[in-house]
Design a protein around this motif. Structure first.
Motif, mmCIF file in Angstrom:
data_model
loop_
_atom_site.group_PDB
_atom_site.id
_atom_site.type_symbol
_atom_site.label_atom_id
_atom_site.label_comp_id
_atom_site.label_asym_id
_atom_site.label_seq_id
_atom_site.Cartn_x
_atom_site.Cartn_y
_atom_site.Cartn_z
ATOM 1 N N PRO A 103 0.823 -1.215 0.000
ATOM 2 C CA PRO A 103 0.000 0.000 0.000
ATOM 3 C C PRO A 103 0.857 1.264 0.000
ATOM 4 O O PRO A 103 1.931 1.308 0.610
ATOM 5 N N LEU A 104 0.370 2.279 -0.700
ATOM 6 C CA LEU A 104 0.989 3.597 -0.612
ATOM 7 C C LEU A 104 0.532 4.236 0.689
ATOM 8 O O LEU A 104 -0.662 4.334 0.956
ATOM 9 N N ARG A 105 1.478 4.672 1.497
ATOM 10 C CA ARG A 105 1.165 5.285 2.781
ATOM 11 C C ARG A 105 1.494 6.768 2.687
ATOM 12 O O ARG A 105 2.643 7.141 2.489
ATOM 13 N N MET A 106 0.465 7.596 2.841
ATOM 14 C CA MET A 106 0.647 9.029 2.673
ATOM 15 C C MET A 106 -0.028 9.780 3.821
ATOM 16 O O MET A 106 -0.948 9.277 4.459
ATOM 17 N N ALA A 107 0.441 10.995 4.042
ATOM 18 C CA ALA A 107 -0.187 11.896 5.006
ATOM 19 C C ALA A 107 -0.295 13.269 4.362
ATOM 20 O O ALA A 107 0.594 13.672 3.592
ATOM 21 N N ALA A 108 -1.366 13.967 4.650
ATOM 22 C CA ALA A 108 -1.581 15.283 4.032
ATOM 23 C C ALA A 108 -2.206 16.231 5.037
ATOM 24 O O ALA A 108 -2.947 15.818 5.934
ATOM 25 N N SER A 109 -1.912 17.508 4.873
ATOM 26 C CA SER A 109 -2.578 18.531 5.670
ATOM 27 C C SER A 109 -4.054 18.569 5.291
ATOM 28 O O SER A 109 -4.461 18.035 4.247
ATOM 29 N N PHE A 110 -4.867 19.193 6.137
ATOM 30 C CA PHE A 110 -6.314 19.146 5.943
ATOM 31 C C PHE A 110 -6.742 19.694 4.583
ATOM 32 O O PHE A 110 -7.536 19.068 3.874
ATOM 33 N N THR A 111 -6.245 20.861 4.205
ATOM 34 C CA THR A 111 -6.680 21.459 2.944
ATOM 35 C C THR A 111 -6.341 20.564 1.763
ATOM 36 O O THR A 111 -7.174 20.312 0.887
ATOM 37 N N ILE A 112 -5.115 20.051 1.734
ATOM 38 C CA ILE A 112 -4.700 19.197 0.621
ATOM 39 C C ILE A 112 -5.441 17.870 0.666
ATOM 40 O O ILE A 112 -5.922 17.375 -0.362
ATOM 41 N N GLY A 113 -5.532 17.284 1.858
ATOM 42 C CA GLY A 113 -6.168 15.973 1.980
ATOM 43 C C GLY A 113 -7.649 15.993 1.678
ATOM 44 O O GLY A 113 -8.206 14.997 1.195
ATOM 45 N N GLU A 114 -8.314 17.116 1.942
ATOM 46 C CA GLU A 114 -9.762 17.173 1.740
ATOM 47 C C GLU A 114 -10.167 17.757 0.393
ATOM 48 O O GLU A 114 -11.242 17.434 -0.115
ATOM 49 N N TYR A 115 -9.314 18.617 -0.196
ATOM 50 C CA TYR A 115 -9.753 19.331 -1.395
ATOM 51 C C TYR A 115 -8.892 19.094 -2.633
ATOM 52 O O TYR A 115 -9.339 19.402 -3.735
ATOM 53 N N LEU A 116 -7.692 18.545 -2.489
ATOM 54 C CA LEU A 116 -6.851 18.286 -3.658
ATOM 55 C C LEU A 116 -6.627 16.805 -3.926
ATOM 56 O O LEU A 116 -6.790 16.338 -5.049
ATOM 57 N N LEU A 117 -6.254 16.063 -2.894
ATOM 58 C CA LEU A 117 -5.857 14.676 -3.106
ATOM 59 C C LEU A 117 -6.985 13.728 -3.509
ATOM 60 O O LEU A 117 -6.725 12.761 -4.229
ATOM 61 N N PRO A 118 -8.227 13.918 -3.060
ATOM 62 C CA PRO A 118 -9.257 12.949 -3.459
ATOM 63 C C PRO A 118 -9.353 12.745 -4.970
ATOM 64 O O PRO A 118 -9.439 11.614 -5.449
ATOM 65 N N ASP A 119 -9.354 13.818 -5.753
ATOM 66 C CA ASP A 119 -9.391 13.674 -7.208
ATOM 67 C C ASP A 119 -8.149 12.978 -7.731
ATOM 68 O O ASP A 119 -8.213 12.130 -8.637
ATOM 69 N N LEU A 120 -6.996 13.333 -7.173
ATOM 70 C CA LEU A 120 -5.742 12.730 -7.625
ATOM 71 C C LEU A 120 -5.706 11.236 -7.310
ATOM 72 O O LEU A 120 -5.257 10.430 -8.125
ATOM 73 N N VAL A 121 -6.177 10.870 -6.120
ATOM 74 C CA VAL A 121 -6.214 9.460 -5.742
ATOM 75 C C VAL A 121 -7.189 8.693 -6.621
ATOM 76 O O VAL A 121 -6.916 7.569 -7.062
ATOM 77 N N ALA A 122 -8.335 9.293 -6.901
ATOM 78 C CA ALA A 122 -9.328 8.621 -7.762
ATOM 79 C C ALA A 122 -8.759 8.388 -9.159
ATOM 80 O O ALA A 122 -8.915 7.296 -9.728
ATOM 81 N N ASP A 123 -8.101 9.407 -9.722
ATOM 82 C CA ASP A 123 -7.486 9.234 -11.040
ATOM 83 C C ASP A 123 -6.432 8.134 -11.010
ATOM 84 O O ASP A 123 -6.323 7.330 -11.945
ATOM 85 N N TRP A 124 -5.664 8.101 -9.951
ATOM 86 C CA TRP A 124 -4.597 7.097 -9.825
ATOM 87 C C TRP A 124 -5.177 5.691 -9.737
ATOM 88 O O TRP A 124 -4.674 4.763 -10.370
ATOM 89 N N ARG A 125 -6.237 5.529 -8.961
ATOM 90 C CA ARG A 125 -6.817 4.195 -8.801
ATOM 91 C C ARG A 125 -7.425 3.681 -10.088
ATOM 92 O O ARG A 125 -7.449 2.470 -10.333
ATOM 93 N N HIS A 126 -7.945 4.558 -10.937
ATOM 94 C CA HIS A 126 -8.470 4.101 -12.225
ATOM 95 C C HIS A 126 -7.358 3.464 -13.056
ATOM 96 O O HIS A 126 -7.587 2.486 -13.778
ATOM 97 N N ALA A 127 -6.150 4.019 -12.957
ATOM 98 C CA ALA A 127 -5.021 3.485 -13.720
ATOM 99 C C ALA A 127 -4.302 2.351 -12.986
ATOM 100 O O ALA A 127 -3.605 1.556 -13.608
ATOM 101 N N HIS A 128 -4.462 2.275 -11.654
ATOM 102 C CA HIS A 128 -3.787 1.250 -10.844
ATOM 103 C C HIS A 128 -4.818 0.625 -9.900
ATOM 104 O O HIS A 128 -4.793 0.855 -8.692
ATOM 105 N N PRO A 129 -5.748 -0.161 -10.439
ATOM 106 C CA PRO A 129 -6.868 -0.645 -9.626
ATOM 107 C C PRO A 129 -6.464 -1.570 -8.477
ATOM 108 O O PRO A 129 -7.240 -1.727 -7.528
ATOM 109 N N ARG A 130 -5.275 -2.162 -8.526
ATOM 110 C CA ARG A 130 -4.855 -3.067 -7.450
ATOM 111 C C ARG A 130 -4.094 -2.350 -6.334
ATOM 112 O O ARG A 130 -3.779 -2.952 -5.317
ATOM 113 N N GLN A 131 -3.812 -1.087 -6.551
ATOM 114 C CA GLN A 131 -2.995 -0.356 -5.590
ATOM 115 C C GLN A 131 -3.830 0.159 -4.417
ATOM 116 O O GLN A 131 -4.740 0.969 -4.601
#
Length: 317
Positions: A103-131
């Motif tokens: 598993p990728l283990r990440m930590a993010a500040s509130f603003t990034i974790g709540e408003y930026l990373l969700p879209d990025l993680v979703a895009d990543w999972r579409h390309a790496h469904p087992r990750q």
């Protein structure tokens, strides 16, 4: 047939991955009891493994402080190398098996974790469904501590990080803005410094990247500020501000949708713009695995002005 053997060599390794696993778990948990719970072993087995590892090196790796085990200089030197060996071993296990990637283990500040990373993680999972991905969200200081302790592979922070153990890579820009309830008198026209200094404020708690940036931007110009609410959630601040109980100072990312829908209003001022850099944090002594490195590159690619604009439009709908 005869075989020549160097009489000074010893083919037996004094290290084992199992002992290193106990060492790393103890470093993170602070005791062999807590470490044993993390790695599904008995406390006696964990204590024995740690003792064997210290005997193999002929050094102590922890200082005993009350009931806690605290890394000493030897332990601090070993920790990054042990983490790297365990990471490499975990990746090796997946090479010839159908085991899921580490598993990728990440930590993010509130603003990034709540408003930026969700879209990025979703895009990543579409390309790496087992990750699998584990994302912890906290203050920027919490994120820095998690990266420094090797609890996570990658950190995302809003403010400057001062630590010789960490390397911060510039990612993209953000901006703080002042918001008010739509019917607040300061929402019309341009608020003066005097009006801002006399207003009640609703701010994030101390220690957060947003609060530190707000203090740098507003503190000296409006001192003394009348801070009536200090909250640990941007969503809570938006609700309090929307109820007319004060002005808020938050990331534009965090309030884009609320401003676009009219639940909040941006307050225009004569103050200089409050731009800040968002950063990606890694440990200087850690070599990221291929998946973690690829995720960092994925984030960097999406930091272009065009992509940021597209995400802002989506957030405003």
């Amino acid at each position: 047939m005869t075989h020549e053997t160097d009489q000074h060599s010893d083919p037996r390794l004094r290290l084992s991955l199992a002992r290193l696993e106990v060492f790393v778990a103890t470093a993170r948990a602070g005791s062999t009891r807590a470490a044993a719970g993390r790695i599904a072993r008995s406390q006696s087995a964990a204590s024995a493994s740690l003792a064997e590892l210290e005997a193999a090196f002929d050094v102590e790796l922890f200082d005993r402080v009350g009931r806690r085990l605290v890394l000493n200089e030897h332990g601090r030197a070993l920790l990054p190398k042990a983490v790297q060996l365990l990471d490499d071993a975990a990746r090796l296990e997946t090479t010839f098996t159908d085991t899921l990637p580490t598993p990728l283990r990440m930590a993010a500040s509130f603003t990034i974790g709540e408003y930026l990373l969700p879209d990025l993680v979703a895009d990543w999972r579409h390309a790496h469904p087992r990750q699998a991905i584990r994302l912890d969200i906290g203050n920027s200081s919490d994120v820095a501590r998690a990266v420094a302790a090797f609890d996570v592979d990658i950190g995302f922070v809003e403010g400057p990080i001062e630590s010789p153990a960490l390397r911060v890579r510039r990612w993209q820009h953000d901006e703080l803005i002042i918001v008010a309830a739509p019917d607040d008198p300061l929402a019309a026209g341009t608020a003066s410094v005097r009006q801002l200094a006399q207003a009640a404020w609703v701010l994030r708690e101390r220690g957060s990247g947003t609060r530190e940036a707000a203090d740098r931007w507003l503190g000296a110009r409006l001192a003394p500020m009348r801070v009536e609410f200090e909250l640990g959630s941007s969503e809570a601040i938006k609700r309090i501000v929307g109820a007319g109980l004060g002005l808020g100072c938050l990331s534009r990312l965090a309030v884009a949708e609320a401003v676009a829908t009219g639940r909040l209003a941006e307050v225009n001022t004569a103050l200089p713009r409050a731009r800040r850099e968002l950063g990606i944090v890694v440990h200087r002594e850690r070599r990221l695995g291929p998946n973690a490195q690829a995720f960092v590159e994925h984030c960097l690619r999406t930091a272009s002005p065009t992509t940021r604009g597209a995400r802002a439009v989506r957030a405003s709908r």
